[in-house]
Every structure is written in structure tokens, then in C-alpha cells.
Motif scaffolding. Structure first.
Motif, PDB file in Angstrom:
ATOM      1  N   LYS A   1      97.808  34.911  16.012  1.00  0.00           N
ATOM      2  CA  LYS A   1      98.623  35.094  14.795  1.00  0.00           C
ATOM      3  C   LYS A   1      99.257  34.119  13.953  1.00  0.00           C
ATOM      4  O   LYS A   1      99.215  33.861  12.901  1.00  0.00           O
ATOM      5  CB  LYS A   1      99.340  36.447  15.088  1.00  0.00           C
ATOM      6  CG  LYS A   1      98.835  37.835  15.068  1.00  0.00           C
ATOM      7  CD  LYS A   1      99.652  38.616  15.082  1.00  0.00           C
ATOM      8  CE  LYS A   1      98.820  40.179  15.086  1.00  0.00           C
ATOM      9  NZ  LYS A   1      99.806  41.253  15.503  1.00  0.00           N
ATOM     10  N   LEU A   2     100.168  33.490  14.893  1.00  0.00           N
ATOM     11  CA  LEU A   2     101.123  32.270  14.548  1.00  0.00           C
ATOM     12  C   LEU A   2     100.458  31.358  13.819  1.00  0.00           C
ATOM     13  O   LEU A   2     100.617  30.581  12.910  1.00  0.00           O
ATOM     14  CB  LEU A   2     102.016  31.778  15.852  1.00  0.00           C
ATOM     15  CG  LEU A   2     103.136  30.960  15.181  1.00  0.00           C
ATOM     16  CD1 LEU A   2     104.126  31.715  14.548  1.00  0.00           C
ATOM     17  CD2 LEU A   2     103.663  30.458  16.450  1.00  0.00           C
ATOM     18  N   LEU A   3      99.180  30.982  14.577  1.00  0.00           N
ATOM     19  CA  LEU A   3      98.190  29.631  14.000  1.00  0.00           C
ATOM     20  C   LEU A   3      97.799  30.185  12.537  1.00  0.00           C
ATOM     21  O   LEU A   3      97.719  29.259  11.636  1.00  0.00           O
ATOM     22  CB  LEU A   3      97.316  29.512  15.065  1.00  0.00           C
ATOM     23  CG  LEU A   3      96.127  28.441  14.508  1.00  0.00           C
ATOM     24  CD1 LEU A   3      97.049  27.103  14.379  1.00  0.00           C
ATOM     25  CD2 LEU A   3      95.103  28.423  15.418  1.00  0.00           C
ATOM     26  N   LEU A   4      97.273  31.462  12.464  1.00  0.00           N
ATOM     27  CA  LEU A   4      96.783  31.961  11.221  1.00  0.00           C
ATOM     28  C   LEU A   4      97.800  31.920  10.097  1.00  0.00           C
ATOM     29  O   LEU A   4      97.585  31.347   8.906  1.00  0.00           O
ATOM     30  CB  LEU A   4      96.069  33.318  11.294  1.00  0.00           C
ATOM     31  CG  LEU A   4      94.766  33.252  12.210  1.00  0.00           C
ATOM     32  CD1 LEU A   4      94.261  34.594  12.321  1.00  0.00           C
ATOM     33  CD2 LEU A   4      93.392  32.425  11.376  1.00  0.00           C
ATOM     34  N   LYS A   5      98.964  32.365  10.459  1.00  0.00           N
ATOM     35  CA  LYS A   5     100.071  32.469   9.348  1.00  0.00           C
ATOM     36  C   LYS A   5     100.207  31.091   8.864  1.00  0.00           C
ATOM     37  O   LYS A   5     100.574  30.830   7.639  1.00  0.00           O
ATOM     38  CB  LYS A   5     101.077  33.132  10.072  1.00  0.00           C
ATOM     39  CG  LYS A   5     102.295  33.569   9.270  1.00  0.00           C
ATOM     40  CD  LYS A   5     103.536  34.201   9.780  1.00  0.00           C
ATOM     41  CE  LYS A   5     103.286  35.781   9.793  1.00  0.00           C
ATOM     42  NZ  LYS A   5     104.742  36.320  10.399  1.00  0.00           N
ATOM     43  N   SER A   6     100.533  30.037   9.901  1.00  0.00           N
ATOM     44  CA  SER A   6     100.950  28.825   9.388  1.00  0.00           C
ATOM     45  C   SER A   6      99.806  28.081   8.579  1.00  0.00           C
ATOM     46  O   SER A   6     100.040  27.372   7.609  1.00  0.00           O
ATOM     47  CB  SER A   6     101.297  28.026  10.472  1.00  0.00           C
ATOM     48  OG  SER A   6     100.188  27.756  11.523  1.00  0.00           O
ATOM     49  N   LEU A   7      98.539  28.255   8.980  1.00  0.00           N
ATOM     50  CA  LEU A   7      97.610  27.988   7.846  1.00  0.00           C
ATOM     51  C   LEU A   7      97.382  28.729   6.787  1.00  0.00           C
ATOM     52  O   LEU A   7      97.215  27.999   5.770  1.00  0.00           O
ATOM     53  CB  LEU A   7      96.132  28.217   8.795  1.00  0.00           C
ATOM     54  CG  LEU A   7      95.791  27.217   9.959  1.00  0.00           C
ATOM     55  CD1 LEU A   7      94.476  27.856  10.607  1.00  0.00           C
ATOM     56  CD2 LEU A   7      95.545  25.974   9.531  1.00  0.00           C
ATOM     57  N   MET A   8      97.578  29.884   6.608  1.00  0.00           N
ATOM     58  CA  MET A   8      97.666  30.661   5.229  1.00  0.00           C
ATOM     59  C   MET A   8      98.981  30.151   4.528  1.00  0.00           C
ATOM     60  O   MET A   8      98.728  29.768   3.303  1.00  0.00           O
ATOM     61  CB  MET A   8      98.100  32.017   5.519  1.00  0.00           C
ATOM     62  CG  MET A   8      96.718  32.880   6.088  1.00  0.00           C
ATOM     63  SD  MET A   8      96.940  34.550   6.415  1.00  0.00           S
ATOM     64  CE  MET A   8      97.481  35.113   4.729  1.00  0.00           C
ATOM     65  N   LEU A   9     100.111  29.601   4.999  1.00  0.00           N
ATOM     66  CA  LEU A   9     101.195  29.208   4.383  1.00  0.00           C
ATOM     67  C   LEU A   9     101.062  27.704   3.878  1.00  0.00           C
ATOM     68  O   LEU A   9     101.366  27.387   2.874  1.00  0.00           O
ATOM     69  CB  LEU A   9     102.386  29.056   5.292  1.00  0.00           C
ATOM     70  CG  LEU A   9     103.162  30.636   5.590  1.00  0.00           C
ATOM     71  CD1 LEU A   9     104.343  30.367   6.527  1.00  0.00           C
ATOM     72  CD2 LEU A   9     103.879  31.020   4.172  1.00  0.00           C
ATOM     73  N   ALA A  10     100.282  26.943   4.838  1.00  0.00           N
ATOM     74  CA  ALA A  10      99.870  25.694   4.512  1.00  0.00           C
ATOM     75  C   ALA A  10      99.221  25.614   3.101  1.00  0.00           C
ATOM     76  O   ALA A  10      99.104  24.835   2.268  1.00  0.00           O
ATOM     77  CB  ALA A  10      99.277  24.941   5.537  1.00  0.00           C
ATOM     78  N   LYS A  11      97.951  26.622   3.122  1.00  0.00           N
ATOM     79  CA  LYS A  11      97.219  26.702   2.372  1.00  0.00           C
ATOM     80  C   LYS A  11      97.733  27.130   0.970  1.00  0.00           C
ATOM     81  O   LYS A  11      97.427  26.686  -0.168  1.00  0.00           O
ATOM     82  CB  LYS A  11      95.881  27.796   2.458  1.00  0.00           C
ATOM     83  CG  LYS A  11      94.737  27.983   1.425  1.00  0.00           C
ATOM     84  CD  LYS A  11      93.915  26.671   1.361  1.00  0.00           C
ATOM     85  CE  LYS A  11      92.796  27.030   0.258  1.00  0.00           C
ATOM     86  NZ  LYS A  11      92.206  25.680  -0.266  1.00  0.00           N
ATOM     87  N   ALA A  12      98.796  28.224   0.849  1.00  0.00           N
ATOM     88  CA  ALA A  12      99.467  28.456  -0.139  1.00  0.00           C
ATOM     89  C   ALA A  12     100.187  27.293  -0.666  1.00  0.00           C
ATOM     90  O   ALA A  12     100.358  27.225  -2.086  1.00  0.00           O
ATOM     91  CB  ALA A  12     100.361  29.910   0.213  1.00  0.00           C
ATOM     92  N   LYS A  13     101.018  26.875  -0.150  1.00  0.00           N
ATOM     93  CA  LYS A  13     101.786  25.477  -0.474  1.00  0.00           C
ATOM     94  C   LYS A  13     100.907  24.424  -1.256  1.00  0.00           C
ATOM     95  O   LYS A  13     101.165  23.943  -2.153  1.00  0.00           O
ATOM     96  CB  LYS A  13     102.480  24.696   1.038  1.00  0.00           C
ATOM     97  CG  LYS A  13     103.143  23.703   0.459  1.00  0.00           C
ATOM     98  CD  LYS A  13     104.527  23.827   0.074  1.00  0.00           C
ATOM     99  CE  LYS A  13     105.479  22.527   0.091  1.00  0.00           C
ATOM    100  NZ  LYS A  13     105.510  22.117  -1.328  1.00  0.00           N
TER     101      LYS A  13
END
Length: 180
Positions: free
Chosen positions: A14-26
Motif C-alpha cells: 500500500k505504501l509503495l502504491l501510495k508513493s507511486l501515485m503521489l510521484a505520478k501526480a507531482k
């Protein structure tokens, strides 16, 4: 009430997916800023022609300055008008929001009291003072005298056993009561 189901995704996943989503949004946000800047530059290059001041005489430069000042004044008037409309709309929106809050009812409603109103007053309120309608509701009631109601009631209550003997039509019934 309901048992909690165990998540199918582990916490690290979950943490990995959340960080990937935040990176993509940025990344998309940064790209959007770059796109907006490019659009702004393209629009300004279309609207603003480059000034060629080299080789112009003093009178030509003064005429150019006058033209630019006139354009600036026109744009400034438009900006002022738009700003005034925007402020007016903002005030109107604020007033309407206040009205909505008032209509929604954040205030406590007072308890209603019963008010005794005669039939005439009620009709006057409904029909207005022009119509003079008099309704005497008591006039239509049937009059009842107290003497009549007292005659109908049995005055003396006797012994119930005497009453049973008097009412019994068959001798057999009377014997059943005597045996008991």
C-alpha cells in the motif's frame, strides 16, 4: 457489528502504491505548469508585436508612445470594468449565501402557543374585514334540560339478587341459583 476483513494488500505494498501515485501526480502537476507557461507565451507572442524603435525619429517615437498609452488606457478600462463586475458578483454571492443560511434555519424556532379564536374572528381573518359573516355556532345546538337527564337515570339501585329472581323466566334457572 461486522467483522473486519483482512486487507488483501500488505501495508508495504500500500505504501509503495501510495508513493507511486503521489510521484505520478507531482509529475503531472509539473507538466501542467509547464504547459500553462508555454500557452501564456504563445498567446502573448500572438497578441504583442515586437517593437522596432531603431531608426525612428523623435516625432515618430512620440506617436508610438501615444498609441501605446491609448491601448494601455483601453485595456485598463476593461480591466477596471471586469474587476467591478467581479466584486459585485462576489458581494451578491455572499449575500445569497447568508440568505440560504437564514432560510435553512440555524435559529431556534419558538414553541407555538395555542390561541383561542372565536369563529367570527377566524372568518374575519380568512375572508378579510370586508365580508361581515356572523356565525353563531351555539344557536344551532340542541338545548337539553337538566331535568330530562335526571329522569332517565335510575334513582335507586336495589339488591341484585331480587333483580335476578324477577328476571328469571324459567324455574330451572332460579333453582340453579338457589343451589349455589
Amino acid at each position: 457489528p461486522f467483522p473486519q476483513r483482512k486487507s488483501k494488500i500488505s501495508a508495504s505494498r500500500k505504501l509503495l502504491l501510495k508513493s507511486l501515485m503521489l510521484a505520478k501526480a507531482k509529475e503531472e502537476w509539473d507538466q501542467e505548469i509547464v504547459d500553462k507557461q508555454a500557452e501564456k507565451e504563445r498567446y502573448l507572442s500572438e497578441r504583442i508585436t515586437p517593437l522596432h524603435t531603431s531608426g525612428l525619429s523623435l516625432s515618430q517615437l512620440q506617436d508610438l508612445c501615444r498609441e501605446l498609452h491609448e491601448k494601455v488606457e483601453i485595456v485598463d478600462e476593461e480591466r477596471y470594468d471586469i474587476e467591478a463586475k467581479c466584486n459585485h458578483n462576489t458581494r451578491e454571492i455572499k449575500d445569497l449565501k447568508i440568505k440560504v443560511l437564514d432560510l435553512r434555519g440555524k435559529f431556534k424556532r419558538p414553541p407555538l402557543r395555542r390561541v383561542r379564536v372565536s369563529a367570527d374572528a377566524m372568518l374575519r381573518a380568512l375572508l378579510g374585514s370586508k365580508h361581515k359573516v356572523s356565525m353563531d355556532l351555539r344557536a344551532n345546538l340542541k338545548s337539553v334540560k337538566k331535568e330530562d337527564t335526571e329522569k332517565e337515570r335510575p334513582v335507586e339501585v336495589g339488591d341484585w339478587r331480587k333483580n335476578v329472581e324477577a328476571m328469571s323466566g324459567m324455574e330451572g334457572r332460579k333453582k340453579m341459583f338457589d343451589a349455589a
